[in-house]
Design a protein around this motif. Sequence first.
Motif, PDB file in Angstrom:
ATOM      1  N   GLY A 190     -75.359 -32.370  39.491  1.00 46.41           N
ATOM      2  CA  GLY A 190     -76.547 -33.160  39.797  1.00 46.41           C
ATOM      3  C   GLY A 190     -76.198 -34.535  40.326  1.00 46.41           C
ATOM      4  O   GLY A 190     -76.861 -35.060  41.236  1.00 46.41           O
ATOM      5  N   THR A 191     -75.144 -35.131  39.783  1.00 43.34           N
ATOM      6  CA  THR A 191     -74.719 -36.459  40.231  1.00 43.34           C
ATOM      7  C   THR A 191     -74.162 -36.420  41.649  1.00 43.34           C
ATOM      8  O   THR A 191     -74.383 -37.346  42.442  1.00 43.34           O
ATOM      9  CB  THR A 191     -73.693 -37.034  39.246  1.00 43.34           C
ATOM     10  OG1 THR A 191     -74.293 -37.145  37.951  1.00 43.34           O
ATOM     11  CG2 THR A 191     -73.189 -38.396  39.702  1.00 43.34           C
ATOM     12  N   LEU A 192     -73.435 -35.362  41.987  1.00 41.54           N
ATOM     13  CA  LEU A 192     -72.928 -35.235  43.356  1.00 41.54           C
ATOM     14  C   LEU A 192     -74.078 -35.228  44.361  1.00 41.54           C
ATOM     15  O   LEU A 192     -74.006 -35.870  45.418  1.00 41.54           O
ATOM     16  CB  LEU A 192     -72.102 -33.954  43.488  1.00 41.54           C
ATOM     17  CG  LEU A 192     -70.729 -33.952  42.804  1.00 41.54           C
ATOM     18  CD1 LEU A 192     -70.129 -32.556  42.820  1.00 41.54           C
ATOM     19  CD2 LEU A 192     -69.785 -34.953  43.451  1.00 41.54           C
ATOM     20  N   THR A 193     -75.161 -34.524  44.012  1.00 44.54           N
ATOM     21  CA  THR A 193     -76.338 -34.518  44.888  1.00 44.54           C
ATOM     22  C   THR A 193     -76.952 -35.914  44.973  1.00 44.54           C
ATOM     23  O   THR A 193     -77.337 -36.371  46.060  1.00 44.54           O
ATOM     24  CB  THR A 193     -77.374 -33.506  44.375  1.00 44.54           C
ATOM     25  OG1 THR A 193     -76.796 -32.206  44.322  1.00 44.54           O
ATOM     26  CG2 THR A 193     -78.606 -33.478  45.273  1.00 44.54           C
ATOM     27  N   ALA A 194     -77.042 -36.590  43.825  1.00 43.82           N
ATOM     28  CA  ALA A 194     -77.627 -37.931  43.804  1.00 43.82           C
ATOM     29  C   ALA A 194     -76.835 -38.901  44.679  1.00 43.82           C
ATOM     30  O   ALA A 194     -77.420 -39.730  45.396  1.00 43.82           O
ATOM     31  CB  ALA A 194     -77.687 -38.445  42.371  1.00 43.82           C
ATOM     32  N   LEU A 195     -75.518 -38.819  44.637  1.00 42.37           N
ATOM     33  CA  LEU A 195     -74.692 -39.738  45.416  1.00 42.37           C
ATOM     34  C   LEU A 195     -74.900 -39.546  46.911  1.00 42.37           C
ATOM     35  O   LEU A 195     -74.855 -40.519  47.690  1.00 42.37           O
ATOM     36  CB  LEU A 195     -73.216 -39.556  45.041  1.00 42.37           C
ATOM     37  CG  LEU A 195     -72.836 -40.009  43.625  1.00 42.37           C
ATOM     38  CD1 LEU A 195     -71.386 -39.651  43.328  1.00 42.37           C
ATOM     39  CD2 LEU A 195     -73.068 -41.495  43.440  1.00 42.37           C
ATOM     40  N   LYS A 196     -75.153 -38.307  47.328  1.00 42.49           N
ATOM     41  CA  LYS A 196     -75.460 -38.073  48.746  1.00 42.49           C
ATOM     42  C   LYS A 196     -76.764 -38.763  49.140  1.00 42.49           C
ATOM     43  O   LYS A 196     -76.888 -39.312  50.238  1.00 42.49           O
ATOM     44  CB  LYS A 196     -75.560 -36.575  49.009  1.00 42.49           C
ATOM     45  CG  LYS A 196     -74.248 -35.818  48.900  1.00 42.49           C
ATOM     46  CD  LYS A 196     -74.467 -34.328  49.126  1.00 42.49           C
ATOM     47  CE  LYS A 196     -73.175 -33.549  48.951  1.00 42.49           C
ATOM     48  NZ  LYS A 196     -73.400 -32.079  49.111  1.00 42.49           N
ATOM     49  N   LEU A 197     -77.735 -38.722  48.228  1.00 41.25           N
ATOM     50  CA  LEU A 197     -79.039 -39.319  48.508  1.00 41.25           C
ATOM     51  C   LEU A 197     -78.987 -40.843  48.489  1.00 41.25           C
ATOM     52  O   LEU A 197     -79.654 -41.515  49.284  1.00 41.25           O
ATOM     53  CB  LEU A 197     -80.078 -38.812  47.507  1.00 41.25           C
ATOM     54  CG  LEU A 197     -80.357 -37.304  47.539  1.00 41.25           C
ATOM     55  CD1 LEU A 197     -81.251 -36.900  46.375  1.00 41.25           C
ATOM     56  CD2 LEU A 197     -80.995 -36.905  48.863  1.00 41.25           C
ATOM     57  N   VAL A 198     -78.193 -41.390  47.559  1.00 38.10           N
ATOM     58  CA  VAL A 198     -78.095 -42.848  47.427  1.00 38.10           C
ATOM     59  C   VAL A 198     -77.356 -43.458  48.615  1.00 38.10           C
ATOM     60  O   VAL A 198     -77.737 -44.506  49.154  1.00 38.10           O
ATOM     61  CB  VAL A 198     -77.394 -43.206  46.102  1.00 38.10           C
ATOM     62  CG1 VAL A 198     -77.043 -44.693  46.055  1.00 38.10           C
ATOM     63  CG2 VAL A 198     -78.263 -42.824  44.921  1.00 38.10           C
ATOM     64  N   GLY A 199     -76.268 -42.805  49.017  1.00 35.50           N
ATOM     65  CA  GLY A 199     -75.455 -43.341  50.100  1.00 35.50           C
ATOM     66  C   GLY A 199     -74.499 -44.417  49.608  1.00 35.50           C
ATOM     67  O   GLY A 199     -74.681 -45.002  48.536  1.00 35.50           O
ATOM     68  N   GLY A 200     -73.466 -44.655  50.372  1.00 35.50           N
ATOM     69  CA  GLY A 200     -72.488 -45.686  50.024  1.00 35.50           C
ATOM     70  C   GLY A 200     -71.338 -45.176  49.175  1.00 35.50           C
ATOM     71  O   GLY A 200     -70.312 -45.850  49.046  1.00 35.50           O
ATOM     72  N   TYR A 201     -71.507 -44.028  48.563  1.00 35.72           N
ATOM     73  CA  TYR A 201     -70.455 -43.425  47.750  1.00 35.72           C
ATOM     74  C   TYR A 201     -69.975 -42.129  48.402  1.00 35.72           C
ATOM     75  O   TYR A 201     -70.784 -41.292  48.823  1.00 35.72           O
ATOM     76  CB  TYR A 201     -70.976 -43.096  46.354  1.00 35.72           C
ATOM     77  CG  TYR A 201     -71.088 -44.275  45.414  1.00 35.72           C
ATOM     78  CD1 TYR A 201     -69.954 -44.854  44.852  1.00 35.72           C
ATOM     79  CD2 TYR A 201     -72.330 -44.795  45.084  1.00 35.72           C
ATOM     80  CE1 TYR A 201     -70.062 -45.937  43.980  1.00 35.72           C
ATOM     81  CE2 TYR A 201     -72.450 -45.865  44.212  1.00 35.72           C
ATOM     82  CZ  TYR A 201     -71.310 -46.433  43.668  1.00 35.72           C
ATOM     83  OH  TYR A 201     -71.424 -47.494  42.804  1.00 35.72           O
ATOM     84  N   THR A 202     -68.658 -41.964  48.443  1.00 34.82           N
ATOM     85  CA  THR A 202     -68.062 -40.722  48.921  1.00 34.82           C
ATOM     86  C   THR A 202     -67.148 -40.183  47.830  1.00 34.82           C
ATOM     87  O   THR A 202     -66.038 -40.698  47.624  1.00 34.82           O
ATOM     88  CB  THR A 202     -67.250 -40.946  50.207  1.00 34.82           C
ATOM     89  OG1 THR A 202     -68.107 -41.536  51.204  1.00 34.82           O
ATOM     90  CG2 THR A 202     -66.694 -39.629  50.724  1.00 34.82           C
ATOM     91  N   PRO A 203     -67.605 -39.172  47.063  1.00 38.11           N
ATOM     92  CA  PRO A 203     -66.782 -38.633  45.975  1.00 38.11           C
ATOM     93  C   PRO A 203     -65.411 -38.185  46.477  1.00 38.11           C
ATOM     94  O   PRO A 203     -65.293 -37.534  47.518  1.00 38.11           O
ATOM     95  CB  PRO A 203     -67.616 -37.449  45.481  1.00 38.11           C
ATOM     96  CG  PRO A 203     -69.022 -37.839  45.788  1.00 38.11           C
ATOM     97  CD  PRO A 203     -68.941 -38.548  47.108  1.00 38.11           C
ATOM     98  N   GLY A 204     -64.405 -38.577  45.721  1.00 40.18           N
ATOM     99  CA  GLY A 204     -63.036 -38.282  46.100  1.00 40.18           C
ATOM    100  C   GLY A 204     -62.423 -39.346  46.989  1.00 40.18           C
ATOM    101  O   GLY A 204     -61.209 -39.328  47.227  1.00 40.18           O
ATOM    102  N   LYS A 205     -63.258 -40.286  47.464  1.00 40.16           N
ATOM    103  CA  LYS A 205     -62.774 -41.365  48.334  1.00 40.16           C
ATOM    104  C   LYS A 205     -62.940 -42.724  47.662  1.00 40.16           C
ATOM    105  O   LYS A 205     -61.954 -43.368  47.286  1.00 40.16           O
ATOM    106  CB  LYS A 205     -63.506 -41.342  49.675  1.00 40.16           C
ATOM    107  CG  LYS A 205     -63.345 -40.053  50.440  1.00 40.16           C
ATOM    108  CD  LYS A 205     -61.924 -39.816  50.908  1.00 40.16           C
ATOM    109  CE  LYS A 205     -61.838 -38.565  51.767  1.00 40.16           C
ATOM    110  NZ  LYS A 205     -60.438 -38.294  52.221  1.00 40.16           N
ATOM    111  N   ASN A 206     -64.205 -43.160  47.498  1.00 35.67           N
ATOM    112  CA  ASN A 206     -64.422 -44.466  46.863  1.00 35.67           C
ATOM    113  C   ASN A 206     -65.050 -44.355  45.480  1.00 35.67           C
ATOM    114  O   ASN A 206     -65.431 -45.363  44.885  1.00 35.67           O
ATOM    115  CB  ASN A 206     -65.260 -45.376  47.759  1.00 35.67           C
ATOM    116  CG  ASN A 206     -66.674 -44.847  47.981  1.00 35.67           C
ATOM    117  OD1 ASN A 206     -66.987 -43.731  47.603  1.00 35.67           O
ATOM    118  ND2 ASN A 206     -67.514 -45.656  48.616  1.00 35.67           N
TER     119      ASN A 206
END
Length: 368
Positions: free
Chosen positions: A268-284
Amino acid sequence: MHRFERARIAVGAVAVAAVAAVIAGCSSSSSTPPASTSSAAAAGGSSSSATASGASGARMAIFYYNPSPYGIASLHGAQQEAAKLGIKLDAFDANNNPQLQSTQIQDAITTGKYKAFWVWGLNDPALTPVINKALQAGIKVATADYTWGTLAQQNTLAAHPQFVTTVGQSIGPEATNLQNAMNAACTKMVGSAHCNIAFLPGLANFPTDTVRINSMTAYYAAKPNYTFTVMPPGMYDQTTSQSVAQTFFTAHKNINVFATFGDQMAQGTLTALKLVGGYTPGKNIMIIGYGGAKEIVDEVKAGTVYATLGLYPTSESVLGIGYLNDALNGRPVPNPVNILNTDTRPAIIDQTFLNAHPNFQPDWTLEG
């Protein structure tokens, strides 16, 4: 729940559960009628010597947590082994309600039909009187996930002398394993600089969540190089976790590491981060799940998720049913049984482990 239909959790019932395993959300039904066994997916672990012993014909009952992905995986493992051994297995879903589970166990005793119980206890101290009645009735009992007893007793996996066996792991190292994973993720993200960690628990007052959160909070309070922020609970539900994470990460743009108590909450958090923007899981931002579900293990392989901690509900049930069958047939049974091992059921699943064990098979999926 790969189609990720939302599970509604019985929060009031769970809050009074003093000792349950990691709970993954549940549906709105209050119970499931006894179900005949059917074959299910492979367990990802070997069973006892009973596997080759032929049809048993015994009747057993499994009492499991809820119809969450974790709960369904525990049911499927039991059904698979029962079908292999010719065991008649009836299934009782307590829907996160310890009082309902106690009633289900009492009713099963009263029928006189069962030779053995495989129990995923929602509230061990409260269930102990009815379990003692089962033992007095000559019913063999085996339990899953943790030492039967209080939270303090669960810290280290130990045998209950009146049970056939307990199959699970020690709860004490879970917080330590999470800390080690979070620290390693911080080092990867920021080196020796200050690290901001956000942690998503499952339930606000759930005892096994609370004891681990308190342990980690105390640990990081003594380490000025870290900020450890506990987020509002994600309810062990993907949709709720997505909403919580979207609100949190909209307001917090400086998080280096995110971790949680459940893989569905990580999803669920991975989906949220896509919606929020500014975060790239595995990168920042580094993401750490909990459960070892196939979908999150695949994300670890892809580098999107840093790590997930291992839980093994299918394998526990395969072993539990097999060992109950052994006991009914007069064969010796190990007690307790630590479900973890370094090769096939590790405590921490990260790229280092997966590179060294390319044939690793996850024990369960978010589909249930």
